[in-house]
Motif scaffolding. Structure first.
Motif, PDB file in Angstrom:
ATOM      1  N   HIS A 135       0.805  -1.220   0.000  1.00 39.95           N
ATOM      2  CA  HIS A 135       0.000   0.000   0.000  1.00 39.95           C
ATOM      3  C   HIS A 135       0.839   1.271   0.000  1.00 39.95           C
ATOM      4  O   HIS A 135       0.395   2.313  -0.493  1.00 39.95           O
ATOM      5  CB  HIS A 135      -0.927   0.005   1.217  1.00 39.95           C
ATOM      6  N   PHE A 136       2.018   1.204   0.596  1.00 40.97           N
ATOM      7  CA  PHE A 136       2.879   2.373   0.705  1.00 40.97           C
ATOM      8  C   PHE A 136       4.302   1.971   0.313  1.00 40.97           C
ATOM      9  O   PHE A 136       4.808   0.964   0.779  1.00 40.97           O
ATOM     10  CB  PHE A 136       2.861   2.926   2.130  1.00 40.97           C
ATOM     11  N   ALA A 137       4.929   2.786  -0.515  1.00 35.91           N
ATOM     12  CA  ALA A 137       6.259   2.444  -1.016  1.00 35.91           C
ATOM     13  C   ALA A 137       7.322   2.494   0.072  1.00 35.91           C
ATOM     14  O   ALA A 137       8.352   1.832  -0.023  1.00 35.91           O
ATOM     15  CB  ALA A 137       6.636   3.384  -2.160  1.00 35.91           C
ATOM     16  N   SER A 138       7.082   3.264   1.113  1.00 39.07           N
ATOM     17  CA  SER A 138       8.063   3.413   2.187  1.00 39.07           C
ATOM     18  C   SER A 138       7.350   3.834   3.463  1.00 39.07           C
ATOM     19  O   SER A 138       6.189   4.251   3.439  1.00 39.07           O
ATOM     20  CB  SER A 138       9.104   4.473   1.820  1.00 39.07           C
ATOM     21  N   LYS A 139       8.069   3.735   4.563  1.00 40.51           N
ATOM     22  CA  LYS A 139       7.514   4.203   5.834  1.00 40.51           C
ATOM     23  C   LYS A 139       7.229   5.703   5.759  1.00 40.51           C
ATOM     24  O   LYS A 139       6.216   6.181   6.288  1.00 40.51           O
ATOM     25  CB  LYS A 139       8.494   3.918   6.974  1.00 40.51           C
ATOM     26  N   GLN A 140       8.116   6.435   5.082  1.00 37.44           N
ATOM     27  CA  GLN A 140       7.928   7.882   4.974  1.00 37.44           C
ATOM     28  C   GLN A 140       6.637   8.218   4.224  1.00 37.44           C
ATOM     29  O   GLN A 140       5.906   9.131   4.604  1.00 37.44           O
ATOM     30  CB  GLN A 140       9.136   8.511   4.254  1.00 37.44           C
ATOM     31  N   GLU A 141       6.367   7.454   3.165  1.00 34.89           N
ATOM     32  CA  GLU A 141       5.129   7.684   2.418  1.00 34.89           C
ATOM     33  C   GLU A 141       3.912   7.363   3.273  1.00 34.89           C
ATOM     34  O   GLU A 141       2.904   8.080   3.231  1.00 34.89           O
ATOM     35  CB  GLU A 141       5.118   6.824   1.157  1.00 34.89           C
ATOM     36  N   LEU A 142       4.005   6.315   4.065  1.00 35.54           N
ATOM     37  CA  LEU A 142       2.920   5.957   4.971  1.00 35.54           C
ATOM     38  C   LEU A 142       2.671   7.064   5.986  1.00 35.54           C
ATOM     39  O   LEU A 142       1.530   7.489   6.202  1.00 35.54           O
ATOM     40  CB  LEU A 142       3.245   4.651   5.689  1.00 35.54           C
ATOM     41  N   LEU A 143       3.735   7.552   6.623  1.00 34.79           N
ATOM     42  CA  LEU A 143       3.576   8.580   7.640  1.00 34.79           C
ATOM     43  C   LEU A 143       3.066   9.881   7.036  1.00 34.79           C
ATOM     44  O   LEU A 143       2.297  10.608   7.675  1.00 34.79           O
ATOM     45  CB  LEU A 143       4.902   8.803   8.363  1.00 34.79           C
ATOM     46  N   ALA A 144       3.475  10.179   5.815  1.00 31.09           N
ATOM     47  CA  ALA A 144       2.952  11.371   5.150  1.00 31.09           C
ATOM     48  C   ALA A 144       1.454  11.228   4.915  1.00 31.09           C
ATOM     49  O   ALA A 144       0.688  12.184   5.097  1.00 31.09           O
ATOM     50  CB  ALA A 144       3.687  11.605   3.826  1.00 31.09           C
ATOM     51  N   ALA A 145       1.015  10.022   4.533  1.00 33.05           N
ATOM     52  CA  ALA A 145      -0.416   9.781   4.319  1.00 33.05           C
ATOM     53  C   ALA A 145      -1.181   9.901   5.630  1.00 33.05           C
ATOM     54  O   ALA A 145      -2.286  10.456   5.673  1.00 33.05           O
ATOM     55  CB  ALA A 145      -0.624   8.396   3.713  1.00 33.05           C
ATOM     56  N   VAL A 146      -0.588   9.384   6.708  1.00 34.87           N
ATOM     57  CA  VAL A 146      -1.227   9.485   8.027  1.00 34.87           C
ATOM     58  C   VAL A 146      -1.325  10.944   8.447  1.00 34.87           C
ATOM     59  O   VAL A 146      -2.369  11.409   8.919  1.00 34.87           O
ATOM     60  CB  VAL A 146      -0.442   8.677   9.075  1.00 34.87           C
ATOM     61  N   PHE A 147      -0.231  11.674   8.270  1.00 38.21           N
ATOM     62  CA  PHE A 147      -0.240  13.094   8.628  1.00 38.21           C
ATOM     63  C   PHE A 147      -1.334  13.820   7.866  1.00 38.21           C
ATOM     64  O   PHE A 147      -2.107  14.588   8.441  1.00 38.21           O
ATOM     65  CB  PHE A 147       1.121  13.719   8.312  1.00 38.21           C
ATOM     66  N   ARG A 148      -1.399  13.572   6.563  1.00 36.67           N
ATOM     67  CA  ARG A 148      -2.385  14.237   5.708  1.00 36.67           C
ATOM     68  C   ARG A 148      -3.802  13.940   6.183  1.00 36.67           C
ATOM     69  O   ARG A 148      -4.651  14.832   6.247  1.00 36.67           O
ATOM     70  CB  ARG A 148      -2.182  13.765   4.265  1.00 36.67           C
ATOM     71  N   HIS A 149      -4.048  12.698   6.558  1.00 34.57           N
ATOM     72  CA  HIS A 149      -5.388  12.297   6.997  1.00 34.57           C
ATOM     73  C   HIS A 149      -5.741  12.934   8.342  1.00 34.57           C
ATOM     74  O   HIS A 149      -6.814  13.518   8.500  1.00 34.57           O
ATOM     75  CB  HIS A 149      -5.467  10.781   7.093  1.00 34.57           C
ATOM     76  N   VAL A 150      -4.840  12.809   9.318  1.00 30.41           N
ATOM     77  CA  VAL A 150      -5.113  13.336  10.662  1.00 30.41           C
ATOM     78  C   VAL A 150      -5.214  14.857  10.627  1.00 30.41           C
ATOM     79  O   VAL A 150      -6.135  15.451  11.200  1.00 30.41           O
ATOM     80  CB  VAL A 150      -4.024  12.882  11.647  1.00 30.41           C
ATOM     81  N   ALA A 151      -4.262  15.492   9.958  1.00 26.37           N
ATOM     82  CA  ALA A 151      -4.267  16.954   9.886  1.00 26.37           C
ATOM     83  C   ALA A 151      -5.503  17.471   9.171  1.00 26.37           C
ATOM     84  O   ALA A 151      -6.102  18.472   9.581  1.00 26.37           O
ATOM     85  CB  ALA A 151      -3.002  17.447   9.186  1.00 26.37           C
ATOM     86  N   GLY A 152      -5.904  16.774   8.113  1.00 28.09           N
ATOM     87  CA  GLY A 152      -7.105  17.185   7.392  1.00 28.09           C
ATOM     88  C   GLY A 152      -8.342  17.098   8.257  1.00 28.09           C
ATOM     89  O   GLY A 152      -9.222  17.976   8.202  1.00 28.09           O
ATOM     90  N   HIS A 153      -8.419  16.053   9.070  1.00 23.33           N
ATOM     91  CA  HIS A 153      -9.555  15.891   9.976  1.00 23.33           C
ATOM     92  C   HIS A 153      -9.604  17.040  10.982  1.00 23.33           C
ATOM     93  O   HIS A 153     -10.678  17.599  11.257  1.00 23.33           O
ATOM     94  CB  HIS A 153      -9.437  14.552  10.698  1.00 23.33           C
ATOM     95  N   GLU A 154      -8.450  17.414  11.533  1.00 22.45           N
ATOM     96  CA  GLU A 154      -8.396  18.499  12.505  1.00 22.45           C
ATOM     97  C   GLU A 154      -8.770  19.833  11.853  1.00 22.45           C
ATOM     98  O   GLU A 154      -9.544  20.615  12.421  1.00 22.45           O
ATOM     99  CB  GLU A 154      -6.996  18.586  13.116  1.00 22.45           C
ATOM    100  N   LEU A 155      -8.232  20.086  10.686  1.00 21.53           N
ATOM    101  CA  LEU A 155      -8.523  21.348  10.002  1.00 21.53           C
ATOM    102  C   LEU A 155      -9.995  21.443   9.625  1.00 21.53           C
ATOM    103  O   LEU A 155     -10.614  22.504   9.761  1.00 21.53           O
ATOM    104  CB  LEU A 155      -7.640  21.475   8.765  1.00 21.53           C
ATOM    105  N   ASP A 156     -10.581  20.346   9.195  1.00 24.33           N
ATOM    106  CA  ASP A 156     -12.005  20.341   8.848  1.00 24.33           C
ATOM    107  C   ASP A 156     -12.866  20.676  10.059  1.00 24.33           C
ATOM    108  O   ASP A 156     -13.874  21.391   9.940  1.00 24.33           O
ATOM    109  CB  ASP A 156     -12.417  18.976   8.288  1.00 24.33           C
ATOM    110  N   ALA A 157     -12.476  20.166  11.232  1.00 20.35           N
ATOM    111  CA  ALA A 157     -13.240  20.448  12.456  1.00 20.35           C
ATOM    112  C   ALA A 157     -13.202  21.937  12.787  1.00 20.35           C
ATOM    113  O   ALA A 157     -14.214  22.524  13.196  1.00 20.35           O
ATOM    114  CB  ALA A 157     -12.681  19.628  13.617  1.00 20.35           C
TER     115      ALA A 157
END
Length: 203
Positions: free
Chosen positions: A55-77
């Motif tokens: 699903h993710f080419a690297s750990k860094q790509e995974l963490l970037a996806a997690v950051f994007r998801h969590v941060a987006g949720h916070e900003l939307d709130a």
């Protein structure tokens, strides 16, 4: 003949990806990026380590996806809270209060989103996240200047100062939050500082 995923296989793939993201969000909240190793992630999601890389080419790509998801949720709130208020002062208050209380309820996640040392790929996502808050604050301030609710000022500069003040006061090295049992006075103090800084007439 080239393989084409069916609707079922695609649904399964997306479900597995969501499980990995959910596991990473949990690890992030518990111990930050240092806790989110690929092996720990695989254990938490109950999958093989190898499947993570499907699903993710690297750990860094995974963490970037997690950051994007969590941060987006916070900003939307925060955006939702701002839209629910009328008037510049109340909208700015909503921005500061909702951001602050959400950060204080999940301090480890807030640290990961705002200040924890990260690799460049995640840092790019962090900059996008901060720009989202800056743009929201700038929009409020511009509207206030246009309506006469705020005095003339450099809205872009004021927005940067407001967002910087909130982050530093909440999780910076001089923040009083860690030694207070009641966060309410801290949040109110930050809010009033921001309102006065842009020249809001009332709270």
């Amino acid at each position: 003949m080239a393989y084409r995923p069916t609707a079922r296989t695609e649904a399964t793939r997306l479900a597995h990806r969501e499980r990995l993201l959910d596991a990473a969000r949990q690890l992030l909240a518990e111990g930050g990026y240092a806790a989110a190793s690929v092996s720990a992630l695989a254990r938490r999601a109950d999958v093989s380590t190898g499947s993570v890389y499907n699903h993710f080419a690297s750990k860094q790509e995974l963490l970037a996806a997690v950051f994007r998801h969590v941060a987006g949720h916070e900003l939307d709130a925060v955006r939702k809270a701002v839209r629910a208020r009328e008037g510049v002062a109340e909208q700015l208050r909503a921005l500061v209060e909702v951001f602050s209380y959400r950060a204080l309820r999940a301090p480890r996640t807030a640290w990961a989103l705002l200040a924890e040392p990260v690799d460049p790929l995640v840092e790019e996502e962090r900059l996008t996240y901060r720009r989202g808050y800056h743009d929201l604050a700038e929009t409020i301030i511009v509207a206030g200047i246009d309506s006469g609710e705020l005095p003339p000022q450099d809205a872009r500069l004021s927005a940067a100062a407001v967002i910087g003040a909130v982050g530093e006061a909440l999780i910076g090295p001089l923040s009083p939050v860690g030694v207070r049992t009641d966060p309410a006075p801290v949040v109110e103090g930050i809010t009033m500082l921001c309102l006065r800084a842009v020249g809001a007439r009332s709270a």
